[in-house]
Write an enzyme that holds these catalytic residues in place. Sequence first.
Site, PDB file in Angstrom:
ATOM      1  N   TYR A  62      -0.295  -5.725   4.982  1.00 50.37           N
ATOM      2  CA  TYR A  62       0.698  -4.879   5.271  1.00 50.37           C
ATOM      3  C   TYR A  62       0.435  -3.844   4.504  1.00 50.37           C
ATOM      4  CZ  TYR A  62       5.001  -2.642   6.369  1.00 50.37           C
ATOM      5  OH  TYR A  62       5.877  -1.515   6.643  1.00 50.37           O
ATOM      6  N   GLU A  80      -3.700   3.795   7.066  1.00 46.91           N
ATOM      7  CA  GLU A  80      -2.969   4.706   7.793  1.00 46.91           C
ATOM      8  C   GLU A  80      -2.577   5.879   7.171  1.00 46.91           C
ATOM      9  OE1 GLU A  80       0.176   2.890  10.349  1.00 46.91           O
ATOM     10  OE2 GLU A  80      -0.919   0.999  10.159  1.00 46.91           O
TER      11      GLU A  80
END
Lengths: 270, 309
Positions: free
Chosen positions: A164, A171
């Site tokens: 995660y 990103e």
Amino acid sequence: MASSEEDGTVEEKENNNKKRTKSALTTAWLTFYNIAMTAGWLVLAMAMLRFYIKKGTHKGLYRSIARTLKFFQTFALVEVGHCAIGIVRTSVIVTGVQVCSRIFMVWLVASSIRQIQNEESVILFLVVWTVTEITRYSYYTFKLLNHLPYFVKWARYNFFIVLYPLGVIGELLSIYAALPFVRRSGMYSMRLPNKYNVSFDYYYCLIIVMLSYIPCKETVCLEPTFKLLQTSFSCKTHLTHSKGSKLAVRMRSINKKVIGSISSISENYG
Amino acid sequence: MSTAVVFFEVEILDAKTKEKLCFLDKVRNKLQRILYLPVPDPQWYPARQSIRLDPKGKSLKDEDVLQHLPVGTTATFYFRDLGAQISWVTVFLTEYTGPLVIYLLFYFRVPFIYAPKYDFTTSKHWVVHLACMCHSFHYMKRLLETLFVHRFSHGTMPLRNIFKNCTYYWGFAAWMAYYINHPLYTPPIYGEQQIRLALILFLFCQIGNFSIHIALRNLRPPGSKTRKIPYPTKNPFTWIFLLVSCPNYTYELGSWLGFTLMTQCLPVAFFTLVGFIQMTVWAKGKHRSYLKEFRDYPPLRSPIIPFIL
């Protein structure tokens, strides 16, 4: 009277049959969907590995898998439909936001801004997504087939701890890398004056998206995942009591004081 | 014949944990008395207390009389904390004053919004002045209606609503006002014709909206909380009640469509759209509750748009 009773039970049987066929159909479709998506992401993983082994570099990797990625990531929109019609017990909004943020990254950042496609951050989030999705879809598949290997369950509950944050970093870094190119080209932007009397600057939009990662990812991704883990490990009681106990404690203290002065109250109410 | 004084015993349980919170004996008729219990914690003011017969049921009202409720002489009620509350009037006044002030800040081109050379200048397009007058009129009307016209059935709403509502109204007002009062604003393509038509639509719907609010107010005598079916009155603007359950929302939509047409501004169109969606949800809910409550409810009526929605 006897005939109406019979009719009742016949109708009930019909309804039960309908429900059974519906749920059998639902399970069949969901199983097929999850197998297909597992396969799709496996194909992506293989393609990425093959490219890297053959070329020895990650430059050009994104271009080579772009079409497959777009297909499978976009197809995930179907999951929003699953939630909407109720065959999957998740909130439509949570799923919607998750799928939309993925589609945003694929279509509006990585695919449309060519200059960042060779960045390491792009490869990072690609790898993270691939591992996450393979784990997730295979978990759902095995669960639907009622045969969940311990390894898959373990992976589902533990991989995300590492994946995660890595995914978020990948990103964010990719969007950050894209900023100068967006500014220079003025893409997806609209300036005044124009007949709609509106303006839009994709550059500032991306900055806002980056900032919103903090609140959004927390509420839309982390919290639901935590809840999922807690309910699976039977910590349900923990969750429900934590909200009720504060109120219960307060009311208990009021209760004690009120009962203590019951006689004076009944005098007032007399 | 003397009426016997009936005393009740009341026990109150927490709706979630079913714990016994308190027990009162010698309680007389009105539920109201329980709500105004001298609780030690001032946090539990009456507006925040939800007392119900069933843990998952609806809240009982202040005026409910114990004798008329389906309870024996020992009544069991369930308590639920509604959270911090704020009065509807306060919320409305705050959320409507914001747009009024904010729009004017943009209209007068207060510094730090547009480029410094435009500070305190005025637009050369007369439609911008017209839009400012319409927008300000709309919110002034809303403020006055909140103070003098509306009769609220619930006194309060949860506190977090004021933040949500103000963000919505103030945010959109700023977004719209920025573009309408911008030095590079482009007036409507069809010019005077478009603006005139839009203005007529806007004024027509404003008067209509006001008429509906007056009609709804007159349905309910002061202080009462009775619910009745609204019907058309002598005022032609209320004749829309024949076709629509919530014409106040219909007229509101019309006003904002007029404003959108007048300014030809995409943010205004967005605001109209979002407002329309929200009002449709409310209208459908209201329509449903009308149908549930009144057997003889006119079947021709739609929630917000005649025959369609």
